[in-house]
Design a protein around this motif. Structure first.
Motif, PDB file in Angstrom:
ATOM      1  N   ARG A  88      14.281  42.814  18.490  1.00  0.00           N
ATOM      2  CA  ARG A  88      13.194  43.615  19.047  1.00  0.00           C
ATOM      3  C   ARG A  88      12.239  42.732  19.836  1.00  0.00           C
ATOM      4  NH1 ARG A  88      11.386  47.899  14.281  1.00  0.00           N
ATOM      5  NH2 ARG A  88      13.412  48.969  14.097  1.00  0.00           N
ATOM      6  N   ALA A  89      11.710  43.291  20.916  1.00  0.00           N
ATOM      7  CA  ALA A  89      10.825  42.517  21.790  1.00  0.00           C
ATOM      8  C   ALA A  89       9.577  42.049  21.056  1.00  0.00           C
ATOM      9  CB  ALA A  89      10.441  43.361  23.002  1.00  0.00           C
ATOM     10  N   SER A  90       9.127  42.815  20.045  1.00  0.00           N
ATOM     11  CA  SER A  90       7.892  42.487  19.329  1.00  0.00           C
ATOM     12  C   SER A  90       8.112  41.520  18.174  1.00  0.00           C
ATOM     13  CB  SER A  90       7.248  43.770  18.792  1.00  0.00           C
ATOM     14  OG  SER A  90       8.139  44.434  17.894  1.00  0.00           O
ATOM     15  N   GLN A  91       9.374  41.163  17.894  1.00  0.00           N
ATOM     16  CA  GLN A  91       9.691  40.333  16.741  1.00  0.00           C
ATOM     17  C   GLN A  91      10.221  38.972  17.179  1.00  0.00           C
ATOM     18  OE1 GLN A  91       9.020  41.326  13.577  1.00  0.00           O
ATOM     19  NE2 GLN A  91       8.161  43.186  14.494  1.00  0.00           N
ATOM     20  N   PRO A  92       9.951  37.917  16.406  1.00  0.00           N
ATOM     21  CA  PRO A  92      10.519  36.602  16.733  1.00  0.00           C
ATOM     22  C   PRO A  92      12.030  36.594  16.544  1.00  0.00           C
ATOM     23  CG  PRO A  92       9.429  36.533  14.598  1.00  0.00           C
ATOM     24  CD  PRO A  92       9.099  37.864  15.199  1.00  0.00           C
ATOM     25  N   VAL A  93      12.700  35.671  17.210  1.00  0.00           N
ATOM     26  CA  VAL A  93      14.150  35.540  17.098  1.00  0.00           C
ATOM     27  C   VAL A  93      14.527  35.074  15.697  1.00  0.00           C
ATOM     28  CG1 VAL A  93      16.133  34.186  17.897  1.00  0.00           C
ATOM     29  CG2 VAL A  93      14.479  35.098  19.547  1.00  0.00           C
ATOM     30  N   THR A  94      15.580  35.684  15.118  1.00  0.00           N
ATOM     31  CA  THR A  94      16.127  35.225  13.846  1.00  0.00           C
ATOM     32  C   THR A  94      17.629  35.019  14.010  1.00  0.00           C
ATOM     33  OG1 THR A  94      16.805  37.329  12.821  1.00  0.00           O
ATOM     34  CG2 THR A  94      14.467  36.751  12.712  1.00  0.00           C
ATOM     35  N   ALA A  95      18.215  34.269  13.111  1.00  0.00           N
ATOM     36  CA  ALA A  95      19.654  33.985  13.183  1.00  0.00           C
ATOM     37  C   ALA A  95      20.503  35.218  12.902  1.00  0.00           C
ATOM     38  CB  ALA A  95      20.018  32.875  12.199  1.00  0.00           C
ATOM     39  N   PHE A  96      19.882  36.317  12.441  1.00  0.00           N
ATOM     40  CA  PHE A  96      20.643  37.505  12.050  1.00  0.00           C
ATOM     41  C   PHE A  96      20.359  38.698  12.958  1.00  0.00           C
ATOM     42  CE2 PHE A  96      19.862  34.809   8.373  1.00  0.00           C
ATOM     43  CZ  PHE A  96      21.153  34.562   7.943  1.00  0.00           C
ATOM     44  N   ASP A  97      19.922  38.428  14.192  1.00  0.00           N
ATOM     45  CA  ASP A  97      19.616  39.514  15.136  1.00  0.00           C
ATOM     46  C   ASP A  97      20.863  40.264  15.587  1.00  0.00           C
ATOM     47  OD1 ASP A  97      16.930  38.966  15.053  1.00  0.00           O
ATOM     48  OD2 ASP A  97      16.872  37.880  16.952  1.00  0.00           O
ATOM     49  N   GLN A  98      21.944  39.529  15.886  1.00  0.00           N
ATOM     50  CA  GLN A  98      23.136  40.145  16.463  1.00  0.00           C
ATOM     51  C   GLN A  98      24.394  39.690  15.732  1.00  0.00           C
ATOM     52  OE1 GLN A  98      23.282  42.371  19.127  1.00  0.00           O
ATOM     53  NE2 GLN A  98      21.047  42.402  19.141  1.00  0.00           N
ATOM     54  N   GLU A  99      25.257  40.650  15.414  1.00  0.00           N
ATOM     55  CA  GLU A  99      26.595  40.299  14.906  1.00  0.00           C
ATOM     56  C   GLU A  99      27.479  39.993  16.110  1.00  0.00           C
ATOM     57  OE1 GLU A  99      30.404  42.336  12.659  1.00  0.00           O
ATOM     58  OE2 GLU A  99      28.384  42.964  12.053  1.00  0.00           O
TER      59      GLU A  99
END
Length: 210
Positions: A88-99
């Motif tokens: 999400r644009a409002s959230q920081p990047v995490t390692a679990f954003d995309q499979e």
């Protein structure tokens, strides 16, 4: 295709207008129904960089960038402020954003993707220009050490594991990314409104395949 691994100044692309474009061929049948088909597997994005010009210094930076790319000759990176993160644009990047994929015990290379979902449908967009230093990768629920257990090529978006992920292991990733684009014109026309302000009415930019 000539491509320069340099980003269009992000402060100039901020405020630009644009977004994804699809090509759909529609045939109207005699009974009033339609047949629809698309020759494009992936969408293509278009932008107008002129909206972001706010000063004569901005115009000078634009012209320098345009000349260095030789107009339409060489592609470059573009930050789409409305869509530049894996989550999400409002959230920081995490390692679990995309499979990203599922391991088969043999493959070591995987393409970064961003999946767009609506209802029961989904579209997987290849991400080929990740921003260096923003990529995070996990295997199942175990976040990996970038540069040791896994590496990423910022020019292609390929992630490479030191050892093949086990069969059935889910590969996750999070990242920021740019869009590969080129200028869609060989001419920049400027109109100086005052000593400290200028106007660039139209600076079209279009996504390219890399």
């Amino acid at each position: 295709m000539g491509f320069h691994e340099i980003r269009f100044p992000a402060n100039l692309s901020f405020g630009s207008v644009g977004g994804p474009e699809r090509r759909t061929e529609i045939v109207m049948l005699a009974n009033g129904f339609e047949e629809r088909n698309t020759p494009w597997e992936h969408s293509r994005r278009r932008y107008d960089a002129g909206v972001g010009m706010r000063s004569l210094d901005d115009i000078a930076a634009l012209i320098a960038f345009f000349e260095a790319r030789r107009g339409q000759m060489f592609g470059f990176r573009w930050k789409d402020w409305s869509d530049y993160r894996s989550g999400r644009a409002s959230q920081p990047v995490t390692a679990f954003d995309q499979e990203i994929a599922v391991g088969n015990g043999l493959r070591t290379e995987f393409q970064l993707i961003k999946t767009y979902r609506s209802g029961g449908q989904a579209y997987a967009r290849p991400v080929q220009k990740p921003v260096q230093g923003t990529v995070l990768v996990a295997l199942d629920r175990d976040e990996k050490v970038m540069g040791q257990e896994v590496t990423v090529d910022p020019r292609s978006g390929l992630i490479t594991f030191e050892t093949p992920p086990a069969k059935g292991a889910v590969i996750w990733a999070g990242f920021e990314f740019d869009v590969p684009v080129r200028f869609d014109t060989d001419r920049i026309q400027t109109s100086v409104a005052s000593f400290q302000a200028g106007d660039v009415p139209n600076v079209p930019v279009v996504e390219v395949r890399v």
